[in-house]
Scaffold this active site. Structure first.
Site, PDB file in Angstrom:
ATOM      1  N   ASP A 168       0.932  -1.102  -0.073  1.00 26.80           N
ATOM      2  CA  ASP A 168       0.015  -0.464   0.860  1.00 26.80           C
ATOM      3  C   ASP A 168       0.887   1.460   0.340  1.00 26.80           C
ATOM      4  OD1 ASP A 168      -2.348   1.876   0.827  1.00 26.80           O
ATOM      5  OD2 ASP A 168      -1.887   1.703   2.710  1.00 26.80           O
TER       6      ASP A 168
ATOM      7  N   GLU B  39      -2.822  21.067  -0.101  1.00 20.88           N
ATOM      8  CA  GLU B  39      -3.458  22.156  -0.174  1.00 20.88           C
ATOM      9  C   GLU B  39      -3.205  22.743   1.558  1.00 20.88           C
ATOM     10  OE1 GLU B  39      -7.747  22.445  -0.375  1.00 20.88           O
ATOM     11  OE2 GLU B  39      -6.359  23.829  -2.191  1.00 20.88           O
TER      12      GLU B  39
ATOM     13  N   ASP C 200      -5.180   5.682  -3.991  1.00 20.50           N
ATOM     14  CA  ASP C 200      -4.617   7.526  -5.246  1.00 20.50           C
ATOM     15  C   ASP C 200      -4.658   7.649  -6.236  1.00 20.50           C
ATOM     16  OD1 ASP C 200      -4.329   9.433  -2.911  1.00 20.50           O
ATOM     17  OD2 ASP C 200      -2.898   9.054  -2.114  1.00 20.50           O
TER      18      ASP C 200
ATOM     19  N   LYS D   4      -7.154  -5.038  -5.038  1.00 21.92           N
ATOM     20  CA  LYS D   4      -5.697  -4.814  -4.598  1.00 21.92           C
ATOM     21  C   LYS D   4      -5.350  -6.870  -4.068  1.00 21.92           C
ATOM     22  CE  LYS D   4      -4.729  -0.913  -1.894  1.00 21.92           C
ATOM     23  NZ  LYS D   4      -4.677  -0.257  -1.252  1.00 21.92           N
TER      24      LYS D   4
END
Length: 1131
Positions: free
Chosen positions: A426, A545, A732, A845
């Protein structure tokens, strides 16, 4: 406070969404048909119709066994071992007259072995049970009627319940969002526990229910939801909500999944639609499998072989026994009269010789049972437990900060750690720390920031690197600065040229001011003021951010307030050099998306100028620059390449001024596109944004470090040198995964990337048309075409010895895992140096892990830290859980738990390799012997078997020949069975232990204790057992004290047999080491000859590596060196 301020904001005025605007697409017509039959009666779960539907409860179970299934399932697991099954049959037969020994001597060892193993299984499963109890007993507020919400346990939730989830709580089931603390009925959701993504997802309720802000609003609320049946797809949802006479379409925008968390929102109200094992997160999980190591499976095959030998011996023996028994009585004459064949039992009856032979066969099966080594299984279990203790007590794998040691949660798979071929990892929380740090930037063509990244540090300390001294000096300066100033989360920037207001003295201070202003304005973060300290913190949709806003604050541009139409911040005025307040009118936010790869805001400054501020990926930003806006383009590109080499994530910052007429036209089109209710809405918004995001003026670029866990690059480098392939499977986005690939040296500049992406214009067009069948066919064809192109690249790269990287997105992976495509996908993936699968669901996965495990036959290890990794951990041969920040689901489903990824190096290369040799901490390449399984191959097994047969032959014939006719006692008596047996077994004990001593390369007191202590124990046993009553000791009574010990021939024969038996083994070992050394033996020669520091000799040995190193910072450094030499040669 901040919560109250946020509720007053009207986000639809600035965001690219509009409250409750959705459309009925073609797929909504499927509702009510097969696969779309679920009906949910909201706020009325007890009604008759709901009861008839009989939906499951919200109780979840992750245990391998239940109280009723433990004994049958666990016994089945134990008797899957062929040796255990054989000894079970022998134990049953031992209660019959066929048995040559007592039942107790057969049953007791079996009961001990089976009982101990079952006890270990029970303890491991009880730990999972405790986790289930904790999860099922969590509490959430549920509507009980009359507008009253009370705390209820998760396990008691029912489909149709209305729940109130508060900030930072997990969602207890799959919910439909009805309303939230925001007037716009939006909420922020953290899905890190499900898909590994750290950025927050924005969800929004339907307009029909968005006004239900208070508990009392649900007093008379009734609605019916019709939707799809339970399935594992995390990214799609189809349904509708009937409220009165009104029907509204439901989409993933309203779906809140179990195990995700509510963030930046005070509370939400939701209706439960899927519970327990119907939820999408549980649908993505798999049943806890029963794992057995490859060595254990091979041992079964060895036992099958030995059992075949045993059967053959028993058949041959029983045939000769039958013949001899039949001839015992012929025509009334007795051949072996002393056996009295005329008065005997059926076991020796000459008249029923065939039956006697069959019974003798069964007796022989038990008599020769020493060929089937149950003691070996016991020994291996003891060794495994000891290895587990070594792992648990290893201080080098103890994480002091969190007080977390390594934990071997099962001892069944310890030896597998020495044979791992592929690691499937991961990303978020496993390789990274879930945090971003602003570390460098390029402004007006000048690079700022002295911070050193993990990748730079790893490269610098690579042996022979000229960067090492420079890095040491820079790190010293950085540490001095950090001592003066406390560390700030998200900010690791050090450069006095622009800190503390010094940017005013820089040549291009005007550009720096615009750059920092853009960081303070171009975002969607929300400020929160701590009442006690007055310090401002930020809640952002993503960690990077937040890092930008914190960086702007620390460099003097402090964003402190956002309203529905304005954004306010403090800045240092260049003229007065004092802190002043600025407020910009916020007109539009053009949000980031994976296809746009940028975000923009349109604001009006205090002078009335309209500005578009934009930040995005270099691949889309440079092409949007105006001709007069590229003043620093070349320098900025060079800096971006340098930052990428250092493993940093980069964004380009640019701006433009907009005239009034252009903005009015844009705003009309943008508002129209936002209010569309067709399937084209998102595309129309992107088209409108595209028109205004042009002719930009470049300001510079940012570089943030997606903070890797300590030691990750070094660990990956060592694992790569050991010949282990590393795949990253993450939920992601592709850009994020690629950045991390560079950061941890799985990717490097210049490495060819094969990207298999479903986001092609043709596929998008088909998807928009709504023809799902045609779209699916086109998607699959596109994936096949891209895989075929990738294989062509692979062929050419093999000819040029180039390393390739394969990058797959989630939708493409769906088709790549189809039965007719997966072999092609795997063939391409195995040929690549690095494999990264992005946007992967938990089920994908697990399926990828299963594919690699089953098709390659190699040992796989999966490592992760979240609930989304559970399926992958369970599917792999070895599952390693990181006891990190994402809860304990991964740890509870793992075989081994560690606190940091870097400990994987020691777990595999030291503990894993100790199953083979104990010196791998010096040379990772030694581990490749385990990958190739060269130390437990059939050739090696048969060689040891031959050695055993040879030794047994030497012992038997030497003893028989030497003692058969030789006078042994003082009275001249020859030896009997008891003395011959004791002498032979003494020789066996000495030969076996001395061969063990010869095969050991490193002695500790433990080896001395067990080898020489084992020999001593044999003599103690002979004396103790021989001293017992003759009724107990039988033929062994006083055999050592009275017969063997006083006889010199006994000791002389033992020495002669020992030397004769060891000589062939010693001769073979000497020839093999001298002329045909294995890899670890070559390393031993290096050490013993003192050549470990000779780089040329060591390099020569490394050339015998079974697999070249293609990833890691060593490969990156070697590639750089090679490129430098080539460039030098050209010049």
């Amino acid at each position: 406070m901040a919560g109250g301020r946020r509720r007053k904001q009207h986000f639809s005025r600035i965001h690219a969404f509009s409250c409750g605007k959705a459309s009925f697409k073609g797929e909504h017509s499927l509702i009510g048909g097969p696969g779309f039959s679920r009906v949910v009666y909201c706020n009325d779960p007890e009604r008759l119709e709901a009861g008839l539907l009989n939906y499951g409860g919200n109780y979840v179970r992750s245990t391998k066994y239940t109280l009723t299934t433990f004994f049958p399932k666990s016994l089945f697991e134990q008797f899957r071992r062929v040796a255990n099954f054989y000894f079970l049959v022998c134990a049953i037969l031992s209660f019959t007259p066929l048995s040559p020994y007592s039942a107790v001597s057969n049953v007791l060892p079996l009961v001990v072995v089976i009982g101990a193993t079952m006890g270990k299984e029970a303890v491991e499963d009880w730990r999972r049970k405790k986790q289930d109890i904790e999860v099922n007993n969590r509490k959430v507020k549920v509507h009980q009627g009359d507008g009253v919400f009370e705390h209820t346990k998760w396990r008691d939730l029912k489909v149709g319940d209305i729940v109130k989830v508060e900030k930072d709580e997990f969602f207890p089931a799959d919910l439909i969002l009805l309303s939230s603390s925001y007037e716009e009925a939006i909420c922020y959701v953290e899905t890190m526990n499900l898909d590994g993504e750290t950025n927050l997802k924005l969800k929004q309720a339907l307009e029909a229910t968005s006004s239900l802000h208070e508990d009392s609003s649900f007093q008379d609320f009734k609605a019916v939801i019709r939707c799809e049946d339970p399935n594992a797809n995390l990214y799609s949802f189809i349904g509708n909500l009937e409220l009165g006479e009104e029907q509204s379409p439901l989409s993933p925008q309203q779906l809140l999944l179990r195990d995700t968390k509510l963030r930046n929102t005070d509370y939400i109200f939701g209706a439960v639609i899927f519970t327990g094992h119907d939820t999408k997160s549980i649908q993505n999980s798999t049943e806890p499998p029963s794992k057995r190591s490859k060595i254990e499976k091979r041992m079964d095959k060895i036992v099958y072989f030995l059992f075949a030998v045993l059967v053959v011996l028993s058949i041959i023996g029983s045939i000769f026994f039958g013949i001899a028994t039949r001839e015992d009585l012929e025509n009334g004459r007795m051949t072996r009269w002393y056996l009295r064949p005329d008065e005997t039992t059926i076991y020796y009856n000459p008249k029923k010789a065939t039956v006697a032979a069959i019974l003798q066969f069964l007796t022989a099966l038990m008599l020769y049972s020493y060929l089937i080594p149950i003691s070996l299984y016991v020994s291996i279990e003891i060794v495994k437990v000891l290895q587990s203790i070594f792992i648990n007590q290893d201080l080098h794998m103890y994480y002091e900060e969190a007080d977390k040691p390594a934990r071997a949660r099962t001892s069944n798979l310890n030896e597998e750690l020495g044979q791992v071929d592929t690691i499937l990892s991961d990303k978020t929380g496993t390789l990274t720390c879930n945090s971003m740090e602003f570390i460098k930037c390029s402004i007006a063509g000048t690079s700022y920031g002295h911070g050193i990244t993990e990748v730079e540090r790893a490269l610098a300390w690579r042996k022979g690197s000229p960067l090492a001294q420079e890095v040491t000096e820079v790190e010293g300066q950085v540490e001095e600065f950090k001592e003066e100033k406390p560390s700030i989360k998200g900010f690791n920037f050090v450069d006095e040229r622009i800190m503390n207001g010094n940017w005013l003295n820089e040549p291009r201070a005007d550009v720096i001011q615009k750059f920092l202003r853009l960081l303070a304005i171009c975002h969607t973060a929300i400020p929160e003021v701590e009442e006690e300290t007055g310090r401002i913190s930020y809640e952002a949709e993503s960690p990077d951010e937040a890092a930008f806003v914190v960086a702007a604050r620390e460099l003097g541009f402090e964003f402190y307030e956002r309203t529905q139409t304005s954004i306010s911040f403090y800045e240092l005025d260049p003229v007065s050099r004092k802190k002043v307040e600025r407020s910009y009118k916020l007109l539009n936010i053009l949000e980031f998306s994976s296809s746009r790869k940028r975000m923009s805001v349109i604001v009006r400054n205090e002078e009335g100028k309209l500005l578009l501020l934009c930040k995005g990926a270099d691949s889309v930003m440079f092409e949007r620059l105006a001709k007069n806006g590229q003043e620093f383009a070349e320098q900025t590109k060079e800096h971006i390449d340098e930052y990428a080499d250092a493993g940093l994530r980069t964004l380009v910052l640019a701006y433009r001024e907009i005239d009034e007429d252009e903005y009015v036209e844009f705003n009309e089109q943008f508002t129209e596109a936002k209010n569309l209710v067709s399937a084209d809405r998102e595309e129309m918004i992107e088209e409108v944004a595209e028109k205004i995001e042009k002719d930009l003026i470049l300001l510079g670029a940012t570089a943030v470090e997606d903070k890797l866990q300590n030691g990750v690059p070094e660990c990956i480098d060592k694992l790569a040198q050991a010949g282990i392939k590393i795949w990253v499977l993450t939920g992601d986005k592709m850009e994020t995964a690629i950045n991390i690939g560079f950061a941890c040296s799985l990717l490097r500049q210049g490495m060819k990337q094969i990207v298999i992406n479903s986001e092609t214009p043709e596929n998008k067009a088909l998807e928009k048309a709504g023809d799902k069948t045609a779209a699916a066919v086109a998607f699959k064809a596109s994936v096949l075409r891209q895989i075929a192109e990738g294989k062509q690249w692979l062929t050419s790269s093999n000819e040029n010895s180039e390393a390739l990287a394969l990058i797959f997105d989630g939708k493409s992976l769906t088709y790549a895992l189809d039965d007719d495509v997966k072999d092609l996908f795997l063939e391409l993936a195995i040929g690549c140096a690095s494999v990264i699968c992005c946007r992967s669901s938990p089920k994908q996965k697990a399926l990828v892990t299963r594919l690699v495990k089953t098709k390659t036959g190699s040992t796989t290890l999966a490592i992760g830290d979240g609930a989304n990794d559970v399926g992958m951990l369970q599917e792999a041969d070895i599952g390693v859980g990181i006891s990190g920040v994402e809860g304990m689901q991964a740890v509870m489903s793992s075989d081994i738990a560690i606190a940091q990824f870097r400990f994987l190096e020691r777990l595999l290369l030291v503990h894993g390799h100790w199953c083979y040799r104990r010196i791998s901490s010096m040379f990772p390449l030694l581990y490749q012997e385990g990958i190739q399984n060269v130390l437990f191959s059939w050739l090696r097994i048969l060689a040891w078997a031959f050695n055993g047969v040879l030794s047994a032959t030497i012992i038997f014939f030497f003893c028989i020949t030497a003692m058969q006719h030789q006078a042994f006692r003082k009275g001249g008596e020859v030896v009997g069975l008891e003395i011959l047996g004791a002498t032979m077994y003494t020789c066996v004990v000495w030969v076996v232990n001395c061969q063990m001593a010869l095969s050991i390369t490193y002695f500790t007191y433990i080896q001395h204790l067990f080898i020489w202590g084992g020999i001593l124990l044999w003599y103690i046993f002979l004396m103790a057992y021989g001293a017992m009553d003759p009724n107990i000791s039988t033929t062994a009574y006083q055999v050592f004290i009275e017969a063997c010990a006083p006889a010199g021939s006994y000791w002389l024969l033992t020495l002669l047999v020992l030397i004769s038996s060891l000589l062939p083994y010693f001769a073979y070992s000497a020839i093999q080491i001298r002329f045909f050394p294995s890899y670890h033996q070559m390393i031993q020669w290096i050490r013993s000859d003192g050549q470990a520091d000779d780089p040329e000799y060591c390099h020569m040995v490394r050339q015998r590596s079974l697999r070249p190193t293609t990833v890691g910072y060593t490969a990156r450094f070697e590639e750089k060196s090679k490129s430098s030499k080539e460039r030098a040669g050209v010049h």
